[in-house]
Design a protein around this motif. Structure first.
Motif, PDB file in Angstrom:
ATOM      1  N   VAL A   1       0.841  -1.200   0.000  1.00 26.27           N
ATOM      2  CA  VAL A   1       0.000   0.000   0.000  1.00 26.27           C
ATOM      3  C   VAL A   1       0.876   1.250   0.000  1.00 26.27           C
ATOM      4  CG1 VAL A   1      -1.751   1.310   1.267  1.00 26.27           C
ATOM      5  CG2 VAL A   1      -1.854  -1.191   1.215  1.00 26.27           C
ATOM      6  N   GLU A   2       0.457   2.240  -0.781  1.00 29.63           N
ATOM      7  CA  GLU A   2       1.129   3.532  -0.858  1.00 29.63           C
ATOM      8  C   GLU A   2       0.056   4.613  -0.769  1.00 29.63           C
ATOM      9  OE1 GLU A   2       4.502   5.356  -3.861  1.00 29.63           O
ATOM     10  OE2 GLU A   2       3.484   3.488  -4.416  1.00 29.63           O
ATOM     11  N   VAL A   3       0.313   5.694  -0.043  1.00 29.36           N
ATOM     12  CA  VAL A   3      -0.636   6.798   0.067  1.00 29.36           C
ATOM     13  C   VAL A   3       0.084   8.096  -0.270  1.00 29.36           C
ATOM     14  CG1 VAL A   3      -2.208   8.060   1.580  1.00 29.36           C
ATOM     15  CG2 VAL A   3      -1.942   5.591   1.862  1.00 29.36           C
ATOM     16  N   LEU A   4      -0.520   8.878  -1.171  1.00 30.17           N
ATOM     17  CA  LEU A   4       0.076  10.137  -1.571  1.00 30.17           C
ATOM     18  C   LEU A   4      -0.877  11.298  -1.308  1.00 30.17           C
ATOM     19  CD1 LEU A   4       0.924   7.866  -4.005  1.00 30.17           C
ATOM     20  CD2 LEU A   4       2.415   9.792  -4.572  1.00 30.17           C
ATOM     21  N   PHE A   5      -0.345  12.379  -0.751  1.00 31.98           N
ATOM     22  CA  PHE A   5      -1.061  13.642  -0.639  1.00 31.98           C
ATOM     23  C   PHE A   5      -0.515  14.534  -1.743  1.00 31.98           C
ATOM     24  CE2 PHE A   5      -1.816  11.739   3.360  1.00 31.98           C
ATOM     25  CZ  PHE A   5      -2.937  12.329   3.920  1.00 31.98           C
ATOM     26  N   GLY A   6      -1.306  14.743  -2.793  1.00 31.83           N
ATOM     27  CA  GLY A   6      -0.754  15.360  -3.989  1.00 31.83           C
ATOM     28  C   GLY A   6       0.285  14.414  -4.577  1.00 31.83           C
ATOM     29  N   SER A   7       1.519  14.874  -4.673  1.00 30.94           N
ATOM     30  CA  SER A   7       2.591  14.017  -5.184  1.00 30.94           C
ATOM     31  C   SER A   7       3.535  13.557  -4.078  1.00 30.94           C
ATOM     32  CB  SER A   7       3.389  14.775  -6.251  1.00 30.94           C
ATOM     33  OG  SER A   7       3.953  15.965  -5.701  1.00 30.94           O
ATOM     34  N   THR A   8       3.164  13.831  -2.810  1.00 36.03           N
ATOM     35  CA  THR A   8       4.046  13.519  -1.682  1.00 36.03           C
ATOM     36  C   THR A   8       3.599  12.240  -0.983  1.00 36.03           C
ATOM     37  OG1 THR A   8       4.460  15.881  -1.305  1.00 36.03           O
ATOM     38  CG2 THR A   8       4.989  14.376   0.489  1.00 36.03           C
ATOM     39  N   ASN A   9       4.527  11.293  -0.848  1.00 31.86           N
ATOM     40  CA  ASN A   9       4.225  10.055  -0.133  1.00 31.86           C
ATOM     41  C   ASN A   9       4.038  10.319   1.357  1.00 31.86           C
ATOM     42  OD1 ASN A   9       5.792   8.870  -2.634  1.00 31.86           O
ATOM     43  ND2 ASN A   9       4.675   7.167  -1.688  1.00 31.86           N
ATOM     44  N   ALA A  10       3.046   9.676   1.932  1.00 36.72           N
ATOM     45  CA  ALA A  10       2.790   9.791   3.366  1.00 36.72           C
ATOM     46  C   ALA A  10       3.418   8.603   4.098  1.00 36.72           C
ATOM     47  CB  ALA A  10       1.291   9.830   3.638  1.00 36.72           C
ATOM     48  N   PRO A  11       4.146   8.845   5.178  1.00 37.84           N
ATOM     49  CA  PRO A  11       4.644   7.734   5.999  1.00 37.84           C
ATOM     50  C   PRO A  11       3.473   6.933   6.565  1.00 37.84           C
ATOM     51  CG  PRO A  11       5.737   9.817   6.557  1.00 37.84           C
ATOM     52  CD  PRO A  11       4.585  10.164   5.677  1.00 37.84           C
ATOM     53  N   ILE A  12       3.637   5.605   6.595  1.00 38.10           N
ATOM     54  CA  ILE A  12       2.543   4.706   6.983  1.00 38.10           C
ATOM     55  C   ILE A  12       2.830   4.081   8.347  1.00 38.10           C
ATOM     56  CG2 ILE A  12       1.244   2.635   6.363  1.00 38.10           C
ATOM     57  CD1 ILE A  12       1.928   3.190   3.442  1.00 38.10           C
ATOM     58  N   TYR A  13       1.874   4.242   9.269  1.00 38.74           N
ATOM     59  CA  TYR A  13       1.983   3.604  10.578  1.00 38.74           C
ATOM     60  C   TYR A  13       1.582   2.135  10.502  1.00 38.74           C
ATOM     61  CZ  TYR A  13       2.419   8.226  12.756  1.00 38.74           C
ATOM     62  OH  TYR A  13       2.840   9.482  13.116  1.00 38.74           O
ATOM     63  N   HIS A  14       0.397   1.866   9.948  1.00 36.46           N
ATOM     64  CA  HIS A  14      -0.032   0.471   9.824  1.00 36.46           C
ATOM     65  C   HIS A  14      -1.163   0.341   8.813  1.00 36.46           C
ATOM     66  CE1 HIS A  14      -3.433   1.322  12.645  1.00 36.46           C
ATOM     67  NE2 HIS A  14      -2.546   2.002  13.320  1.00 36.46           N
ATOM     68  N   VAL A  15      -1.311  -0.882   8.309  1.00 40.61           N
ATOM     69  CA  VAL A  15      -2.373  -1.260   7.378  1.00 40.61           C
ATOM     70  C   VAL A  15      -3.163  -2.374   8.043  1.00 40.61           C
ATOM     71  CG1 VAL A  15      -2.918  -2.213   5.109  1.00 40.61           C
ATOM     72  CG2 VAL A  15      -0.995  -0.618   5.372  1.00 40.61           C
ATOM     73  N   ASN A  16      -4.493  -2.271   8.022  1.00 40.53           N
ATOM     74  CA  ASN A  16      -5.329  -3.227   8.756  1.00 40.53           C
ATOM     75  C   ASN A  16      -6.395  -3.838   7.856  1.00 40.53           C
ATOM     76  OD1 ASN A  16      -4.563  -2.755  11.786  1.00 40.53           O
ATOM     77  ND2 ASN A  16      -4.790  -0.717  10.891  1.00 40.53           N
ATOM     78  N   ASN A  17      -6.708  -5.084   8.126  1.00 41.02           N
ATOM     79  CA  ASN A  17      -7.862  -5.751   7.542  1.00 41.02           C
ATOM     80  C   ASN A  17      -8.458  -6.621   8.637  1.00 41.02           C
ATOM     81  OD1 ASN A  17      -9.740  -7.397   6.248  1.00 41.02           O
ATOM     82  ND2 ASN A  17      -8.573  -7.482   4.352  1.00 41.02           N
ATOM     83  N   ILE A  18      -9.485  -6.093   9.292  1.00 39.13           N
ATOM     84  CA  ILE A  18     -10.123  -6.802  10.401  1.00 39.13           C
ATOM     85  C   ILE A  18     -11.563  -7.096  10.021  1.00 39.13           C
ATOM     86  CG2 ILE A  18     -10.781  -6.701  12.835  1.00 39.13           C
ATOM     87  CD1 ILE A  18      -8.418  -4.844  13.299  1.00 39.13           C
ATOM     88  N   ASP A  19     -11.870  -8.377   9.885  1.00 40.85           N
ATOM     89  CA  ASP A  19     -13.221  -8.804   9.505  1.00 40.85           C
ATOM     90  C   ASP A  19     -13.690  -8.128   8.223  1.00 40.85           C
ATOM     91  OD1 ASP A  19     -13.371 -10.436  11.759  1.00 40.85           O
ATOM     92  OD2 ASP A  19     -14.195  -8.829  13.002  1.00 40.85           O
ATOM     93  N   GLY A  20     -12.762  -7.950   7.291  1.00 39.94           N
ATOM     94  CA  GLY A  20     -13.116  -7.368   5.999  1.00 39.94           C
ATOM     95  C   GLY A  20     -13.115  -5.853   5.955  1.00 39.94           C
TER      96      GLY A  20
END
Length: 206
Positions: free
Chosen positions: A10-29
């Motif tokens: 997973v990658e997240v961008l605000f405009g063209s700037t990458n955001a540092p990621i704390y965690h990615v979750n998938n709980i019960d869908g």
């Protein structure tokens, strides 16, 4: 160490700037990703946010950017109560079994997010260091269950952590006793607008 800019594909961008990621979750869908909004964003200027995963992407245009979005870090009680993360002077965490003692535990530390920039300035994906103080310190309000204000003694980033702030507050002498006592954190912005969190509680006061 810095937070990753890509996590679990997973990658997240605000405009063209990458955001540092704390965690990615998938709980019960239910899926979500928690990121640090870059300090380069300008409050009041909307930004496009793009989430990339598995070769695909989704963009949401016109996401509002605020100077402050205060929040209190929380832990869950045995009945899924949302308890604020608070430590006493001895470093122990406040809980139902380790309550705040009215008139004794006068100063406590509250762990927060979304309180904005500091001096010297924080940088995106950078840790807090000694000597940094919040620009908004004199505009921060902590209200207890009956609306009484707790005095903010100091406000700074947590040393060695990314995106975590620590408030040392002096509790009012007339703090109400009991369990699950309401706690509100707010910041008065430069325009007079008031941003605040809702729903957090002190586990127990005796």
């Amino acid at each position: 160490d810095p937070l990753p800019l890509t996590l679990a594909g997973v990658e997240v961008l605000f405009g063209s700037t990458n955001a540092p990621i704390y965690h990615v979750n998938n709980i019960d869908g239910h899926e979500w990703v928690v990121v640090q909004a870059p300090f380069s964003l300008t409050p009041g200027q909307p930004v496009a946010v793009t989430v990339k995963v598995g070769g695909g992407s989704t963009t949401i245009d016109g996401v509002e950017v605020k100077a402050y979005q205060p929040a209190i870090f929380e832990t869950l009680g045995p009945a899924s109560q949302r308890w604020a993360v608070i430590t006493k002077a001895d470093g122990s965490f406040v809980s139902a079994d380790n309550p705040i003692r009215k008139g004794i535990d006068r100063q406590v530390r509250l762990y927060c997010a979304g309180l904005g920039q500091t001096t010297p300035a924080l940088v995106t994906n950078g840790v807090g260091v000694a000597g940094q103080t919040l620009l908004a310190q004199t505009s921060i309000y902590v209200l207890t269950t009956d609306g009484t204000a707790a005095r903010v003694v100091s406000a700074e980033p947590l040393e060695g952590a990314i995106g975590i702030y620590v408030l040392t507050v002096e509790l009012p002498v007339n703090l109400q006793t009991g369990t699950d006592k309401v706690l509100v954190l707010g910041v008065a912005g430069p325009s007079g607008a008031f941003a605040y969190n809702v729903g957090s509680t002190i586990a127990r006061v005796e």
